[in-house]
Design an enzyme around this catalytic site. Structure first.
Site, mmCIF file in Angstrom:
data_model
loop_
_atom_site.group_PDB
_atom_site.id
_atom_site.type_symbol
_atom_site.label_atom_id
_atom_site.label_comp_id
_atom_site.label_asym_id
_atom_site.label_seq_id
_atom_site.Cartn_x
_atom_site.Cartn_y
_atom_site.Cartn_z
ATOM 1 N N VAL A 104 0.858 -1.179 0.000
ATOM 2 C CA VAL A 104 0.000 0.000 0.000
ATOM 3 C C VAL A 104 0.895 1.230 0.000
ATOM 4 O O VAL A 104 1.849 1.306 0.782
ATOM 5 C CB VAL A 104 -0.932 0.025 1.234
ATOM 6 C CG1 VAL A 104 -1.880 1.217 1.162
ATOM 7 C CG2 VAL A 104 -1.709 -1.276 1.361
ATOM 8 N N CYS A 105 0.604 2.170 -0.894
ATOM 9 C CA CYS A 105 1.324 3.440 -0.941
ATOM 10 C C CYS A 105 2.834 3.192 -1.053
ATOM 11 O O CYS A 105 3.281 2.421 -1.900
ATOM 12 C CB CYS A 105 0.959 4.269 0.289
ATOM 13 S SG CYS A 105 1.331 6.028 0.153
#
Length: 320
Positions: A104-105
């Site tokens: 994520v990210c």
């Protein structure tokens, strides 16, 4: 039904929403269909971690003692800039064993540092894509989509896109009905297409330094249905087409044609979301001319049709 272990790694400086967003999705899916997911968190030494927002999170255990995961989630955050070598070493050794490897990210930087993204297409938060590509040239970085899947490896963009990706994985595992139930409970959409752009056309392109070029950018956003050929836009800027195209790309980081494409797509998306106008009317208002031309643009850019996009995002009833 086989229970899948979802392991979320923790570290100092982790982004709290990167952890809690996907975790809530899988926890919700477990409530909907008991026995499907086992959620576990682990830090390098099992000690509590402090998130980038100042929250303290207590992991279930240390990484060396963590169960072998079916799905390994690697969140992002400020701590990815100077990653704990114990974490990257663990990822390098055990990451390939997971059936699904997810970031994520800026968690993508941890996967890349462990060599797990080499030769793969990946994404991260739009503000960090250039750095990911520069620091890890073996990774094919795509800055546009909210998430990318390449084999068993999936990477996602900014924080909330981790929820989108987690919902997509639940839908893959348990079906649409289960994922829709979780999405409704969390009051989020099921689900934004993975190819949906991370940001608007105005954010995607830099603002030109010279006033004539800035005026052209503004004109395009205000008149997506106008004649937006290079020749027409160059005339508005009082430049030759060749000089205009070169100057526009130099100052905005994109070509006039691509900027126009993004503006038209964004305009059509807003009309599909916020109005009950018919597809034919929206295609004209957005500069596509015909519904078929708009459909081709949506499929190419978002991987979905205007009708399906509206079904997912419509906020008002469609006009009959």
């Amino acid at each position: 039904m086989t229970q899948r272990t979802v392991l979320v790694v923790l570290f100092d400086g982790v982004q709290s929403l990167d952890v809690t967003g996907p975790s809530e999705v899988f926890a919700g899916a477990e409530k909907h269909t008991p026995g499907t997911y086992r959620l576990c968190t682990a830090s390098p030494d099992g000690a509590p971690v402090r998130t980038s927002s100042g929250l303290t999170v207590v992991p279930d255990r240390a990484l060396p003692d963590a169960p072998g995961p079916h799905t390994l989630f690697v969140p992002g955050g400020e701590g990815t800039r100077r990653p704990d070598p114990r974490l990257t070493d663990w990822l390098r050794r055990y990451g390939p064993r997971a059936e699904r490897l997810v970031s994520v990210c800026t968690g993508a930087f941890l996967l890349a540092a462990a060599g797990l993204l080499d030769g793969r297409r990946a994404t991260t938060h739009w503000a960090h894509c250039a750095r990911l590509a520069r620091e890890h040239p073996a990774v094919e970085v795509d800055p546009d989509p909210i998430y990318v899947r390449d084999g068993h490896v999936a990477t996602s963009a900014g924080v909330t896109s981790g929820i989108d990706l987690a919902l997509a994985l639940v839908e893959e595992d348990l079906g649409r009905r289960a994922a829709l139930t979780v999405a409704r409970h969390l009051v989020v959409f099921l689900r934004r297409p993975g190819n949906q752009a991370q940001f608007s056309a105005q954010l995607a392109a830099q603002t030109a330094r010279r006033e004539p070029l800035r005026e052209v950018q503004h004109w395009v956003t205000e008149h997506p249905d106008a004649d937006l050929t290079v020749e027409a836009l160059a005339a508005r800027a009082a430049l030759s087409p060749r000089h205009f195209a070169r100057a526009f790309r130099t100052e905005t980081g994109t070509t006039p044609g691509r900027y126009v494409d993004r503006v038209r797509l964004e305009h059509a998306r807003r009309l599909l979301e916020d109005t009950g106008d018919g597809v034919e009317e929206i295609s004209r208002a957005s500069g596509y001319g015909t519904p078929e031309a708009m459909r081709r643009a949506f499929v190419r850019a978002l991987g979905t049709s205007p009708a399906e996009y509206r079904r997912c995002f419509r906020s008002v009833p469609t006009r009959s």
